[in-house]
Design a protein around this motif. Structure first.
Motif, PDB file in Angstrom:
ATOM      1  N   SER A  81       0.832  -1.193   0.000  1.00  0.00           N
ATOM      2  CA  SER A  81       0.000   0.000   0.000  1.00  0.00           C
ATOM      3  C   SER A  81       0.871   1.249   0.000  1.00  0.00           C
ATOM      4  O   SER A  81       2.008   1.233   0.458  1.00  0.00           O
ATOM      5  N   GLN A  82       0.302   2.344  -0.496  1.00  0.00           N
ATOM      6  CA  GLN A  82       1.059   3.581  -0.650  1.00  0.00           C
ATOM      7  C   GLN A  82       0.840   4.468   0.577  1.00  0.00           C
ATOM      8  O   GLN A  82      -0.280   4.893   0.854  1.00  0.00           O
ATOM      9  N   PRO A  83       1.906   4.766   1.353  1.00  0.00           N
ATOM     10  CA  PRO A  83       1.738   5.557   2.579  1.00  0.00           C
ATOM     11  C   PRO A  83       1.579   7.048   2.350  1.00  0.00           C
ATOM     12  O   PRO A  83       1.129   7.769   3.236  1.00  0.00           O
ATOM     13  N   LEU A  84       1.941   7.540   1.156  1.00  0.00           N
ATOM     14  CA  LEU A  84       1.862   8.965   0.858  1.00  0.00           C
ATOM     15  C   LEU A  84       0.889   9.189  -0.295  1.00  0.00           C
ATOM     16  O   LEU A  84       0.835   8.392  -1.233  1.00  0.00           O
ATOM     17  N   PRO A  85       0.118  10.265  -0.263  1.00  0.00           N
ATOM     18  CA  PRO A  85      -0.853  10.516  -1.338  1.00  0.00           C
ATOM     19  C   PRO A  85      -0.162  10.655  -2.696  1.00  0.00           C
ATOM     20  O   PRO A  85       0.879  11.305  -2.808  1.00  0.00           O
ATOM     21  N   ALA A  86      -0.754  10.037  -3.710  1.00  0.00           N
ATOM     22  CA  ALA A  86      -0.210  10.141  -5.063  1.00  0.00           C
ATOM     23  C   ALA A  86      -0.152  11.602  -5.484  1.00  0.00           C
ATOM     24  O   ALA A  86      -1.095  12.360  -5.256  1.00  0.00           O
ATOM     25  N   GLY A  87       0.979  11.998  -6.038  1.00  0.00           N
ATOM     26  CA  GLY A  87       1.133  13.368  -6.503  1.00  0.00           C
ATOM     27  C   GLY A  87       1.567  14.363  -5.442  1.00  0.00           C
ATOM     28  O   GLY A  87       1.858  15.524  -5.752  1.00  0.00           O
ATOM     29  N   SER A  88       1.629  13.920  -4.187  1.00  0.00           N
ATOM     30  CA  SER A  88       1.954  14.857  -3.101  1.00  0.00           C
ATOM     31  C   SER A  88       3.404  15.325  -3.128  1.00  0.00           C
ATOM     32  O   SER A  88       3.745  16.334  -2.507  1.00  0.00           O
ATOM     33  N   LEU A  89       4.277  14.598  -3.836  1.00  0.00           N
ATOM     34  CA  LEU A  89       5.684  14.992  -3.924  1.00  0.00           C
ATOM     35  C   LEU A  89       6.106  15.323  -5.363  1.00  0.00           C
ATOM     36  O   LEU A  89       7.291  15.376  -5.662  1.00  0.00           O
TER      37      LEU A  89
ATOM     38  N   TYR B  13       8.293   4.261  -2.388  1.00  0.00           N
ATOM     39  CA  TYR B  13       7.161   5.030  -1.847  1.00  0.00           C
ATOM     40  C   TYR B  13       7.248   6.504  -2.243  1.00  0.00           C
ATOM     41  O   TYR B  13       6.238   7.130  -2.567  1.00  0.00           O
ATOM     42  N   LEU B  14       8.451   7.068  -2.183  1.00  0.00           N
ATOM     43  CA  LEU B  14       8.616   8.476  -2.541  1.00  0.00           C
ATOM     44  C   LEU B  14       8.297   8.698  -4.021  1.00  0.00           C
ATOM     45  O   LEU B  14       7.655   9.686  -4.398  1.00  0.00           O
TER      46      LEU B  14
ATOM     47  N   ALA C 150       7.770  11.926  -6.422  1.00  0.00           N
ATOM     48  CA  ALA C 150       9.114  12.505  -6.322  1.00  0.00           C
ATOM     49  C   ALA C 150      10.054  11.910  -7.360  1.00  0.00           C
ATOM     50  O   ALA C 150       9.973  10.723  -7.685  1.00  0.00           O
ATOM     51  N   ASN C 151      10.948  12.753  -7.890  1.00  0.00           N
ATOM     52  CA  ASN C 151      12.089  12.243  -8.624  1.00  0.00           C
ATOM     53  C   ASN C 151      13.048  11.644  -7.601  1.00  0.00           C
ATOM     54  O   ASN C 151      13.178  12.168  -6.490  1.00  0.00           O
ATOM     55  N   VAL C 152      13.717  10.568  -7.971  1.00  0.00           N
ATOM     56  CA  VAL C 152      14.479   9.810  -6.976  1.00  0.00           C
ATOM     57  C   VAL C 152      15.915   9.570  -7.430  1.00  0.00           C
ATOM     58  O   VAL C 152      16.163   9.256  -8.599  1.00  0.00           O
ATOM     59  N   VAL C 153      16.840   9.729  -6.483  1.00  0.00           N
ATOM     60  CA  VAL C 153      18.229   9.339  -6.696  1.00  0.00           C
ATOM     61  C   VAL C 153      18.476   8.062  -5.904  1.00  0.00           C
ATOM     62  O   VAL C 153      18.337   8.045  -4.680  1.00  0.00           O
ATOM     63  N   ILE C 154      18.802   6.988  -6.617  1.00  0.00           N
ATOM     64  CA  ILE C 154      19.108   5.702  -5.987  1.00  0.00           C
ATOM     65  C   ILE C 154      20.619   5.610  -5.820  1.00  0.00           C
ATOM     66  O   ILE C 154      21.353   5.581  -6.799  1.00  0.00           O
TER      67      ILE C 154
ATOM     68  N   ARG D  72      10.727   4.414 -13.035  1.00  0.00           N
ATOM     69  CA  ARG D  72      10.483   5.284 -14.198  1.00  0.00           C
ATOM     70  C   ARG D  72       9.115   5.010 -14.824  1.00  0.00           C
ATOM     71  O   ARG D  72       8.524   5.892 -15.461  1.00  0.00           O
ATOM     72  N   GLU D  73       8.619   3.805 -14.644  1.00  0.00           N
ATOM     73  CA  GLU D  73       7.288   3.462 -15.153  1.00  0.00           C
ATOM     74  C   GLU D  73       6.212   4.302 -14.473  1.00  0.00           C
ATOM     75  O   GLU D  73       5.086   4.423 -14.964  1.00  0.00           O
ATOM     76  N   LEU D  74       6.550   4.884 -13.314  1.00  0.00           N
ATOM     77  CA  LEU D  74       5.605   5.733 -12.577  1.00  0.00           C
ATOM     78  C   LEU D  74       5.572   7.150 -13.142  1.00  0.00           C
ATOM     79  O   LEU D  74       4.775   7.980 -12.701  1.00  0.00           O
ATOM     80  N   GLY D  75       6.473   7.431 -14.086  1.00  0.00           N
ATOM     81  CA  GLY D  75       6.505   8.750 -14.704  1.00  0.00           C
ATOM     82  C   GLY D  75       7.403   9.755 -14.018  1.00  0.00           C
ATOM     83  O   GLY D  75       7.315  10.954 -14.294  1.00  0.00           O
ATOM     84  N   VAL D  76       8.271   9.278 -13.133  1.00  0.00           N
ATOM     85  CA  VAL D  76       9.210  10.188 -12.458  1.00  0.00           C
ATOM     86  C   VAL D  76      10.607   9.996 -13.038  1.00  0.00           C
ATOM     87  O   VAL D  76      10.895   8.996 -13.691  1.00  0.00           O
ATOM     88  N   GLU D  77      11.471  10.985 -12.781  1.00  0.00           N
ATOM     89  CA  GLU D  77      12.862  10.864 -13.199  1.00  0.00           C
ATOM     90  C   GLU D  77      13.638  10.114 -12.126  1.00  0.00           C
ATOM     91  O   GLU D  77      13.450  10.352 -10.930  1.00  0.00           O
ATOM     92  N   VAL D  78      14.515   9.214 -12.552  1.00  0.00           N
ATOM     93  CA  VAL D  78      15.302   8.427 -11.603  1.00  0.00           C
ATOM     94  C   VAL D  78      16.762   8.430 -12.028  1.00  0.00           C
ATOM     95  O   VAL D  78      17.083   8.180 -13.186  1.00  0.00           O
ATOM     96  N   LEU D  79      17.627   8.734 -11.072  1.00  0.00           N
ATOM     97  CA  LEU D  79      19.066   8.728 -11.300  1.00  0.00           C
ATOM     98  C   LEU D  79      19.690   7.671 -10.404  1.00  0.00           C
ATOM     99  O   LEU D  79      19.373   7.595  -9.212  1.00  0.00           O
ATOM    100  N   THR D  80      20.552   6.818 -10.957  1.00  0.00           N
ATOM    101  CA  THR D  80      21.292   5.867 -10.131  1.00  0.00           C
ATOM    102  C   THR D  80      22.734   6.348 -10.030  1.00  0.00           C
ATOM    103  O   THR D  80      23.342   6.708 -11.035  1.00  0.00           O
TER     104      THR D  80
END
Length: 254
Positions: free
Chosen positions: A2-10, A31-32, A37-41, A58-66
């Motif tokens: 389950s998602q602990p934070l509202p979709a789109g809140s970040l 979760y972020l 949120a865009n995420v740095v792994i 990335r399938e969620l539509g956010v930018e991700v940097l490793t």
């Protein structure tokens, strides 16, 4: 999950989670990202696993940097934040999740180097990218947070002492962070089922997890605890900058 934070809140925010190619860090990043949120792994040496998680997020539509970085190496940390700055320009959330000290073949002072010195180094490296309204979250365990008042298993004591030293050193920066508009919170959890640390403790001390579970009544699993870490990145900050997750009745003091 389950998602602990509202979709789109970040949406539009950027979060860096250290040690996030697996376990608590990976689920926190997940979760972020689910919240927009865009995420740095960040990872130390598991690039394929980090890239697999990145592809999923990335399938969620956010930018991700490793970004691979050894957090005990100042040059490596500096390069990580340079890459983050070039990609996103700034950071809104910094989750200090990476820790260790029970690995075999490491120097005697490795736990303190990683769990105290490296945490301060990562905070210092990220500070120029953190602005007003941003948040720093430090992830620890009850066994470490309460080590001054409650003994822990001998196998874990060096790690617990080093993580508490890291927490204390970070807390000394709270006034400075607050003056910059940066929130700080410590998230402390009991033994987390399914983590590397729990597995190593169980190997060194068979029955330890079951005994702690019986004493506490419940132990959080990786995804449940990660949800608390993710919430700590956005929830109001407690007056003592501490979010305690799970039973604390067998630990003394705060």
């Amino acid at each position: 999950m389950s998602q602990p934070l509202p979709a789109g809140s970040l949406t539009g925010r950027t979060a860096l989670v250290t040690g996030s190619s697996r376990g608590i860090g990976a689920d926190t990043a997940r979760y972020l990202a689910q919240a927009g949120a865009n995420v740095v792994i960040n990872f130390r040496n598991k690039a394929p696993r980090a890239e697999k998680l990145a592809a999923e997020l990335r399938e969620l539509g956010v930018e991700v940097l490793t970004v691979g970085a050894d957090l005990t190496d100042a040059q490596s940390v500096a390069q990580m934040f340079l890459t983050v700055e070039e990609t996103f320009g700034a950071l809104d959330i910094l989750v200090l999740n990476a820790s260790g000290g029970m690995e075999s073949g490491m120097a005697a002072d490795y736990a303190m180097t990683l769990n105290r010195d490296a945490q301060l180094g990562v905070l210092a490296g990220g500070l120029p990218l953190l602005g007003d309204g941003s948040r720093v979250v430090f992830v620890t365990s009850h066994q470490a947070h309460f080590i001054r008042t409650t003994p822990t298993m001998p196998e874990y004591e060096p790690v617990a002492l080093s993580k508490r030293a890291g927490e204390d050193a970070l807390r000394e920066r709270v006034d400075e962070l607050t003056a910059r508009g940066i929130g700080f919170v410590v998230v402390s959890g009991d033994m987390i089922e399914g983590t590397i640390t729990a597995t190593l403790l169980e190997r060194a001390n068979p029955g330890a997890i079951a005994a702690r579970k019986e004493s506490a009544g419940k132990l959080y699993n990786v995804s449940e605890f990660a949800a608390e870490v993710a919430r700590a990145a956005v929830d109001p900050i407690p007056a003592d900058h501490t979010r305690l997750v799970g039973d604390t009745s067998s630990f003394g003091g705060r």
